[in-house]
Design a protein around this motif. Structure first.
Motif, short mmCIF file in Angstrom:
data_model
loop_
_atom_site.label_atom_id
_atom_site.label_comp_id
_atom_site.label_asym_id
_atom_site.label_seq_id
_atom_site.Cartn_x
_atom_site.Cartn_y
_atom_site.Cartn_z
N ALA A 1 -40.78 12.70 30.84
CA ALA A 1 -39.33 12.82 30.64
C ALA A 1 -38.75 11.41 30.66
CB ALA A 1 -38.70 13.68 31.72
N MET A 2 -37.84 11.14 29.75
CA MET A 2 -37.23 9.81 29.68
C MET A 2 -35.84 9.92 29.08
SD MET A 2 -38.98 8.08 26.29
CE MET A 2 -40.66 8.36 26.74
N PRO A 3 -35.00 8.92 29.35
CA PRO A 3 -33.69 8.88 28.69
C PRO A 3 -33.87 8.36 27.26
CG PRO A 3 -33.98 6.94 30.04
CD PRO A 3 -35.20 7.81 30.29
N GLN A 4 -32.81 8.28 26.52
CA GLN A 4 -32.86 7.71 25.17
C GLN A 4 -33.00 6.20 25.32
OE1 GLN A 4 -29.24 9.19 23.34
NE2 GLN A 4 -30.37 10.84 22.36
N ILE A 5 -34.22 5.75 25.55
CA ILE A 5 -34.47 4.35 25.86
C ILE A 5 -34.01 3.43 24.73
CG2 ILE A 5 -36.32 4.77 27.51
CD1 ILE A 5 -38.33 4.27 25.31
N GLY A 6 -33.39 2.33 25.14
CA GLY A 6 -32.91 1.34 24.18
C GLY A 6 -31.60 1.67 23.50
N ALA A 7 -31.10 2.87 23.69
CA ALA A 7 -29.90 3.29 22.96
C ALA A 7 -28.61 3.15 23.77
CB ALA A 7 -30.06 4.74 22.51
N GLY A 8 -28.71 2.64 24.98
CA GLY A 8 -27.52 2.47 25.81
C GLY A 8 -26.97 1.06 25.67
N LEU A 9 -27.15 0.29 26.72
CA LEU A 9 -26.64 -1.09 26.73
C LEU A 9 -27.31 -1.96 25.69
CD1 LEU A 9 -26.41 -1.64 30.59
CD2 LEU A 9 -24.54 -1.15 29.01
N LEU B 1 -40.03 14.75 26.76
CA LEU B 1 -38.72 15.36 26.92
C LEU B 1 -37.71 14.23 27.03
CD1 LEU B 1 -36.81 17.76 27.52
CD2 LEU B 1 -37.33 17.40 29.93
N VAL B 2 -36.75 14.19 26.13
CA VAL B 2 -35.72 13.15 26.14
C VAL B 2 -34.45 13.73 26.75
CG1 VAL B 2 -34.33 11.59 24.74
CG2 VAL B 2 -36.71 12.05 24.11
N CYS B 3 -34.02 13.10 27.83
CA CYS B 3 -32.83 13.55 28.56
C CYS B 3 -31.63 12.73 28.08
CB CYS B 3 -33.03 13.35 30.05
SG CYS B 3 -34.49 14.19 30.68
#
Length: 55
Positions: free
Chosen positions: A19-27, A51-53
């Protein structure tokens, strides 16, 4: 690449789900669609479930 290291770690340790967040897509302001494609490509030859949280 960090995603390839994650894949190796998962395979070496018998991990079947990540499970991971939408890596690279935030800051970092990268395009999630491109990041998603890279992740799919790296893991396409495995049975590991990603699984993308979304925040």
């Amino acid at each position: 690449m960090a995603i390839e290291a994650m894949k190796k770690t998962a395979i070496d340790n018998g991990i079947k789900k990540i499970a991971m967040p939408q890596i690279g897509a935030g800051l970092d302001r990268l395009e999630w669609s491109k990041n998603r494609g890279i992740i799919q490509k790296v893991f396409e030859d495995t049975d590991i479930e990603i699984l993308v949280c979304k925040v």
